[in-house]
Design an enzyme around this catalytic site. Structure first.
Site, PDB file in Angstrom:
ATOM      1  N   CYS A 279     -46.884 -54.582  37.840  1.00 20.48           N
ATOM      2  CA  CYS A 279     -48.263 -54.698  37.362  1.00 20.48           C
ATOM      3  C   CYS A 279     -49.202 -55.179  38.460  1.00 20.48           C
ATOM      4  O   CYS A 279     -50.411 -55.030  38.345  1.00 20.48           O
ATOM      5  CB  CYS A 279     -48.309 -55.643  36.177  1.00 20.48           C
ATOM      6  SG  CYS A 279     -47.455 -57.181  36.526  1.00 20.48           S
ATOM      7  N   GLU A 380     -53.528 -46.662  35.559  1.00 18.10           N
ATOM      8  CA  GLU A 380     -52.415 -47.304  36.259  1.00 18.10           C
ATOM      9  C   GLU A 380     -51.388 -46.229  36.636  1.00 18.10           C
ATOM     10  O   GLU A 380     -51.034 -45.402  35.798  1.00 18.10           O
ATOM     11  CB  GLU A 380     -51.782 -48.336  35.308  1.00 18.10           C
ATOM     12  CG  GLU A 380     -50.800 -49.268  35.958  1.00 18.10           C
ATOM     13  CD  GLU A 380     -50.239 -50.292  34.962  1.00 18.10           C
ATOM     14  OE1 GLU A 380     -50.140 -49.973  33.755  1.00 18.10           O
ATOM     15  OE2 GLU A 380     -49.889 -51.396  35.394  1.00 18.10           O
TER      16      GLU A 380
HETATM   17  P1  NAP Z   1     -44.737 -50.740  27.098  1.00 19.32           P
HETATM   18  O1  NAP Z   1     -44.476 -49.310  26.840  1.00 19.32           O
HETATM   19  O2  NAP Z   1     -45.995 -51.335  26.604  1.00 19.32           O
HETATM   20  O3  NAP Z   1     -43.481 -51.515  26.514  1.00 19.32           O
HETATM   21  C1  NAP Z   1     -43.363 -52.910  26.624  1.00 19.32           C
HETATM   22  C2  NAP Z   1     -42.523 -53.408  25.473  1.00 19.32           C
HETATM   23  O4  NAP Z   1     -43.203 -53.160  24.248  1.00 19.32           O
HETATM   24  C3  NAP Z   1     -41.166 -52.700  25.348  1.00 19.32           C
HETATM   25  O5  NAP Z   1     -40.213 -53.636  24.927  1.00 19.32           O
HETATM   26  C4  NAP Z   1     -41.454 -51.672  24.268  1.00 19.32           C
HETATM   27  O6  NAP Z   1     -40.309 -51.261  23.585  1.00 19.32           O
HETATM   28  C5  NAP Z   1     -42.354 -52.477  23.369  1.00 19.32           C
HETATM   29  N1  NAP Z   1     -43.131 -51.674  22.439  1.00 19.32           N
HETATM   30  C6  NAP Z   1     -43.696 -50.469  22.638  1.00 19.32           C
HETATM   31  N2  NAP Z   1     -44.342 -50.063  21.507  1.00 19.32           N
HETATM   32  C7  NAP Z   1     -44.169 -51.049  20.585  1.00 19.32           C
HETATM   33  C8  NAP Z   1     -44.572 -51.218  19.219  1.00 19.32           C
HETATM   34  N3  NAP Z   1     -45.310 -50.321  18.589  1.00 19.32           N
HETATM   35  N4  NAP Z   1     -44.186 -52.358  18.583  1.00 19.32           N
HETATM   36  C9  NAP Z   1     -43.451 -53.288  19.208  1.00 19.32           C
HETATM   37  N5  NAP Z   1     -43.045 -53.175  20.495  1.00 19.32           N
HETATM   38  C10 NAP Z   1     -43.404 -52.074  21.176  1.00 19.32           C
HETATM   39  O7  NAP Z   1     -44.697 -51.072  28.644  1.00 19.32           O
HETATM   40  P2  NAP Z   1     -43.564 -50.711  29.703  1.00 19.32           P
HETATM   41  O8  NAP Z   1     -43.708 -49.287  30.093  1.00 19.32           O
HETATM   42  O9  NAP Z   1     -42.227 -51.177  29.234  1.00 19.32           O
HETATM   43  O10 NAP Z   1     -43.959 -51.670  30.901  1.00 19.32           O
HETATM   44  C11 NAP Z   1     -44.863 -51.299  31.865  1.00 19.32           C
HETATM   45  C12 NAP Z   1     -46.204 -51.961  31.602  1.00 19.32           C
HETATM   46  O11 NAP Z   1     -46.039 -53.368  31.614  1.00 19.32           O
HETATM   47  C13 NAP Z   1     -47.215 -51.656  32.685  1.00 19.32           C
HETATM   48  O12 NAP Z   1     -48.465 -51.390  32.129  1.00 19.32           O
HETATM   49  C14 NAP Z   1     -47.237 -52.945  33.491  1.00 19.32           C
HETATM   50  O13 NAP Z   1     -48.423 -53.137  34.197  1.00 19.32           O
HETATM   51  C15 NAP Z   1     -47.012 -53.966  32.427  1.00 19.32           C
HETATM   52  N6  NAP Z   1     -46.491 -55.227  32.997  1.00 19.32           N
HETATM   53  C16 NAP Z   1     -47.318 -56.290  33.049  1.00 19.32           C
HETATM   54  C17 NAP Z   1     -46.878 -57.475  33.611  1.00 19.32           C
HETATM   55  C18 NAP Z   1     -47.779 -58.670  33.681  1.00 19.32           C
HETATM   56  O14 NAP Z   1     -47.274 -59.755  33.908  1.00 19.32           O
HETATM   57  N7  NAP Z   1     -49.084 -58.517  33.491  1.00 19.32           N
HETATM   58  C19 NAP Z   1     -45.574 -57.560  34.111  1.00 19.32           C
HETATM   59  C20 NAP Z   1     -44.755 -56.446  34.045  1.00 19.32           C
HETATM   60  C21 NAP Z   1     -45.229 -55.281  33.474  1.00 19.32           C
HETATM   61  P3  NAP Z   1     -39.560 -49.881  24.044  1.00 19.32           P
HETATM   62  O15 NAP Z   1     -38.963 -50.171  25.359  1.00 19.32           O
HETATM   63  O16 NAP Z   1     -38.522 -49.656  23.006  1.00 19.32           O
HETATM   64  O17 NAP Z   1     -40.604 -48.818  24.089  1.00 19.32           O
END
Ligand code: NAP
Length: 476
Positions: A279, A380
């Site tokens: 991120c 992003e």
């Molecule tokens: P994501 O798609 O938003 O998923 C994150 C988590 O949310 C996963 O465990 C996912 O489960 C879950 N999730 C998705 N839809 C959901 C719903 N409707 N209800 C409950 N949970 C749900 O993000 P990602 O692709 O894993 O991670 C990448 C993102 O994280 C990027 O945008 C990155 O910038 C951000 N990030 C931010 C930080 C920070 O500290 N600011 C750090 C690391 C990453 P599933 O895996 O089963 O889909």
């Protein structure tokens, strides 16, 4: 396996799902596929465990976190290897992440003992005010795949230190790392129900159960802004506290008084961090016109020489992207930019030679001539693509840098103290790295503003996210 109430168990449905290696596409293992019923049991276990855990002294809770810290470091190599298999990052980076993850356990083992209160003078002679900080209660944690160990301890550490209990849903792509973290927590002898793990292939029912439960008093989420907004709306129905660590679109500003080679080295390193899947990765590289050619040449040279491949191969700096949709997103952004006039200086396409054919590899890429009409300028990327934009003045670049809905990390390279200070103050981001590409650490408050989130993780702020403030008025 799920971990609920101190027991490793199958899902109520008996279902499992496959976990794959993104470098080879091969199935690594199968994991219990939790559902709403499992989430409910986990919530009940966490609620039942809460009074007992919160009632321990901070010293007793701290001891468990210290033990977990030591055990995690003992297992560093095994955890790192598992992370490279499951998530794809180079082994060296995986080792660093395990160290970073353990740091949160250590930091919050220490912070547990520093939850101080306050007394406040009253304007009535017979009255005293007192402020206490108490654990918020049962917490739901939802974590991403990109940092599959440290994003867990960054939440579990402060929650446990504060006296909260927790139900954690890891990302679908990286449940194996989460299971190993929970094995550590199990082995240090946490009371049953204090920590609970519910992996799932379908986050919607598990998320809905966690968010609608009145017993759950806080949601701590790291992931995309899109999902974060959705979860925040669900959390509002039961007025939960929320911490949101969301997406970023970091500007990386290089002023013309900086050393272009040093700035290019920094930019290249932080751009390919976790293959661009962090991120805090820069998504827009702004360089001042006077040193633009030297910077672009040094950046392209550095990025062009980076080796992509399996994270287990010595010398590899670029691992695979996590899955096919991620690969397609990066490819789509590059093609859009080129169609709108950007130039590919190096890279620019998927890598499919030899063993790379089975994984989700994208060549480390430098694009120049990037404009604000291109998708990559706003969205992003989460991949190893460095879009370069040339600017003329300080005011111009700060306005461009702030022209985004995101506000997580930002970077400035300059040797001019005034420029540095003005940039620090004007950048609307939660984090600014000045000649520094790693402005993170367990002792530092990490988090964003605007669509990058709410709240801070790590540092002194990290534990306050898990504490409620209670005011006591005492008259005599
Ligand atoms: P994501 O798609 O938003 O998923 C994150 C988590 O949310 C996963 O465990 C996912 O489960 C879950 N999730 C998705 N839809 C959901 C719903 N409707 N209800 C409950 N949970 C749900 O993000 P990602 O692709 O894993 O991670 C990448 C993102 O994280 C990027 O945008 C990155 O910038 C951000 N990030 C931010 C930080 C920070 O500290 N600011 C750090 C690391 C990453 P599933 O895996 O089963 O889909």
């Amino acid at each position: 396996m799920l971990y609920i109430d101190g027991q490793w168990q199958a899902a109520a449905s008996g279902a499992t799902f496959a976990v794959t290696d993104p470098a080879t596409g091969k199935v690594l293992d199968h994991v219990a596929d939790g559902g709403a019923a499992d989430a409910r049991r986990a919530i009940e276990a966490a609620a039942a465990a809460f009074d007992g855990w919160a009632g321990l002294t901070a010293y007793q809770r701290s001891e468990k976190l210290y033990a977990a810290y030591h055990l995690m470091l003992e297992r560093r190599e095994d955890l790192a290897k598992l992370m490279t298999s499951e998530q794809g990052k180079p082994l060296r980076a995986a080792r660093i992440e395990v160290g970073y993850a353990a740091d949160f356990l250590l930091w919050f083992a220490e912070e547990a003992k520093r939850v101080y209160g306050q007394t406040i003078p009253s304007n009535r002679a017979e009255q005293r005010f007192m402020v206490l900080h108490q654990p918020v209660g049962v917490c739901a944690a939802i974590t991403p795949w990109n940092y599959p160990v440290s994003m867990l301890t960054r939440k579990i550490g402060p929650a446990l230190a504060a006296g909260c209990t927790i139900v954690l849903k890891p990302a679908e792509q990286t449940p194996l790392c989460a299971i190993e973290v929970f094995k550590i927590l199990d082995e240090v002898g946490l009371p049953p129900g204090v920590v609970n793990l519910v992996p799932t292939s379908d986050p919607v029912p598990v998320g809905a159960e966690l968010l609608s439960a009145p017993e759950v008093r806080k949601l701590t989420f790291t992931g995309s802004t899109e999902v974060g907004k959705l979860l925040m709306a669900q959390a509002a129905t039961t007025m939960k506290r929320v911490s949101m660590e969301l997406g970023g679109h970091a500007p990386f500003i290089v002023y013309d008084d900086a050393d272009p080679k040093r700035a290019a080295t920094g930019a290249a390193m932080v751009k390919v961090l976790n293959t661009g899947q962090a991120c805090i990765c820069p998504n827009r590289l702004y360089v001042q016109r006077g040193i633009a050619d030297a910077f672009i040449a040094a950046l392209a040279d550095r990025i062009g020489k980076m080796q992509a491949g399996s994270g287990f191969t010595e010398g590899v700096q670029i691992g695979p992207l996590v899955d096919q949709p991620s690969l397609e997103k990066v490819d789509r952004q590059v093609r859009d930019a080129v169609a709108k006039g950007a130039t590919v200086v190096t890279g620019g396409q998927r890598l499919t030679d030899g063993p790379l054919a089975d994984g989700y590899f994208f060549a480390p890429t430098v694009l120049t001539g990037v404009t604000d009409e291109m998708v990559i300028y706003r969205e992003e990327t989460f991949g190893p693509v460095a879009p370069v934009i040339v600017f003329d003045t300080e005011d111009e670049v700060l306005a461009m840098a702030n022209d985004t809905e995101y506000g997580l990390a930002s970077y400035v390279y300059t040797n001019d103290l005034g420029r540095a200070y003005r940039s620090i103050e004007k950048l609307k981001f939660g984090i600014v790295g000045v000649n520094d590409i790693n402005p993170t650490g367990a002792a530092a408050p990490f988090g964003g503003v605007k669509s990058s989130g709410l709240g801070r993780e790590g540092g002194q702020d990290g534990i306050t996210e898990y504490l409620d403030t209670k005011l006591v008025g005492l008259s005599f």
